[in-house]
Design an enzyme around this catalytic site. Structure first.
Site, PDB file in Angstrom:
ATOM      1  N   LEU A 135      -3.151  -8.532   1.077  1.00 32.37           N
ATOM      2  CA  LEU A 135      -2.094  -7.575   0.754  1.00 32.37           C
ATOM      3  C   LEU A 135      -1.751  -7.791  -0.705  1.00 32.37           C
ATOM      4  CD1 LEU A 135       0.538  -7.593   3.691  1.00 32.37           C
ATOM      5  CD2 LEU A 135      -1.309  -5.956   3.280  1.00 32.37           C
ATOM      6  N   ASP A 136      -1.614  -6.713  -1.460  1.00 29.87           N
ATOM      7  CA  ASP A 136      -1.197  -6.847  -2.853  1.00 29.87           C
ATOM      8  C   ASP A 136       0.186  -7.476  -2.920  1.00 29.87           C
ATOM      9  OD1 ASP A 136      -3.536  -5.535  -3.567  1.00 29.87           O
ATOM     10  OD2 ASP A 136      -2.575  -3.561  -3.631  1.00 29.87           O
ATOM     11  N   ALA A 137       0.495  -8.083  -4.073  1.00 37.28           N
ATOM     12  CA  ALA A 137       1.785  -8.755  -4.237  1.00 37.28           C
ATOM     13  C   ALA A 137       2.950  -7.818  -3.939  1.00 37.28           C
ATOM     14  CB  ALA A 137       1.908  -9.317  -5.655  1.00 37.28           C
TER      15      ALA A 137
END
Length: 313
Positions: A135-137
């Site tokens: 998951l992206d930040a």
């Protein structure tokens, strides 16, 4: 085994790997000498002094002892939706990087995982014990995490074979005329910007389904289903369609939002050990609600997406 890609040229392989892995050049030399570092061409002979070219890929097999030595345990705030002896389903807040990497060696979800579950440091995946999805930040919401090495390998295979269904909620600029559809543009790295992905001929086959839940004043809420799992896939596909996500400056948004409005809403899979059918849903975060509330004449926010604390307020 982890994949490491060079973003620029390096005069020496040990310098490159020391920066990427955040360990000493002496440790890196031992890994190279022990043949724990290789390229796609398995027969290639690597030395500490081997030159590295931008875009070159290396594969590293890291002993679990280095996780115990280097991976720092830190108290990190994240929710646990489900837990048993084999796996976790966590609720990742927006703004937290998933695992250590150059520029983010501390304060990641993994640092928090090994703080709560010290036994995970004994897993062999370097600086990413238990991590089987990305998951992206800026993305919030559900992630499944393995607590045992064998379970980690099984979950990774399930993701690769599309045996885990993932749905996301996103806020986008614009109101699509087609309220439901599928985007199938091939995705790969942007040849003009190594940090970005793009829809490009010859890229990896990629497929995203979407459905509009709500639209008002040039903003829409959509639910997306991933049929493939490419890096930044939803962001790239919606931008290519002309509807970038709110806050997504990398893919064309022109607004003042501090995060990309993407939320991992639902996970569905068969438990890799017990074979029980698992379904988890995590409602959107309060900042989604505030964005909708800030849109003039925004209409009624989908109640089924509200967390309990917001629905009672």
């Amino acid at each position: 085994m982890i994949e490491i890609v060079a973003k620029k040229d390096y005069e020496r392989l040990d310098v490159f790997l020391s920066e990427e892995l955040d360990i000493s050049r002496t440790r890196v030399k031992h890994l190279i000498d022990d043949k724990n570092i290789r390229t796609k061409k398995k027969s290639a002979v690597l030395k500490a002094s081997t030159k590295v070219l931008a875009g070159q890929k290396f594969f590293a097999e890291i002993p679990s002892s280095l996780n115990i030595e280097y991976l720092k345990a830190e108290p990190i705030d994240f929710g646990v939706v489900y837990e048993d002896e084999y796996l976790l389903v966590v609720d990742k807040p927006s703004g937290i990087v998933v695992h250590p990497a150059p520029g983010n060696w501390r304060g990641t979800l993994v640092n928090g995982l090994v703080y709560r579950y010290p036994e995970m440091r004994e897993m062999t995946t370097w600086l990413r014990p238990g991590i089987v999805q990305r998951l992206d930040a800026g993305t919030s919401g559900l992630m499944v995490v393995a607590k045992k090495q064998k379970v980690s390998q099984t979950l990774q295979t399930m993701f690769q074979n599309r045996k885990i269904d993932k749905k996301y909620i996103a806020l986008i600029h614009g109101c699509p005329k087609r309220k439901e559809g599928t985007i199938s543009g091939p995705v790969d790295r942007d040849p003009n910007n190594f940090l970005k992905m793009c829809v490009i001929e010859g890229g990896k086959p990629s497929k995203t389904g979407y459905k509009v839940l709500w639209s008002k004043n040039k903003v829409s809420m959509i639910v997306c289903k991933l049929f493939t799992g490419r890096m930044h896939q939803i962001r790239v596909h919606m931008s290519a369609l002309g509807y970038p996500l709110l806050g997504d400056f990398m893919y064309g948004a022109k607004d003042e939002f501090a995060r990309v409005y993407l939320h991992s809403w639902q996970l569905e899979f068969t438990h890799p050990v017990t074979e029980e059918k698992m379904l988890f849903t995590q409602k959107v975060t309060p900042d989604f609600v505030k964005v909708i509330a800030g849109i003039k004449d925004g209409g009624k926010f989908p109640k089924e997406l509200l967390r309990q604390e917001e629905s009672n307020s």
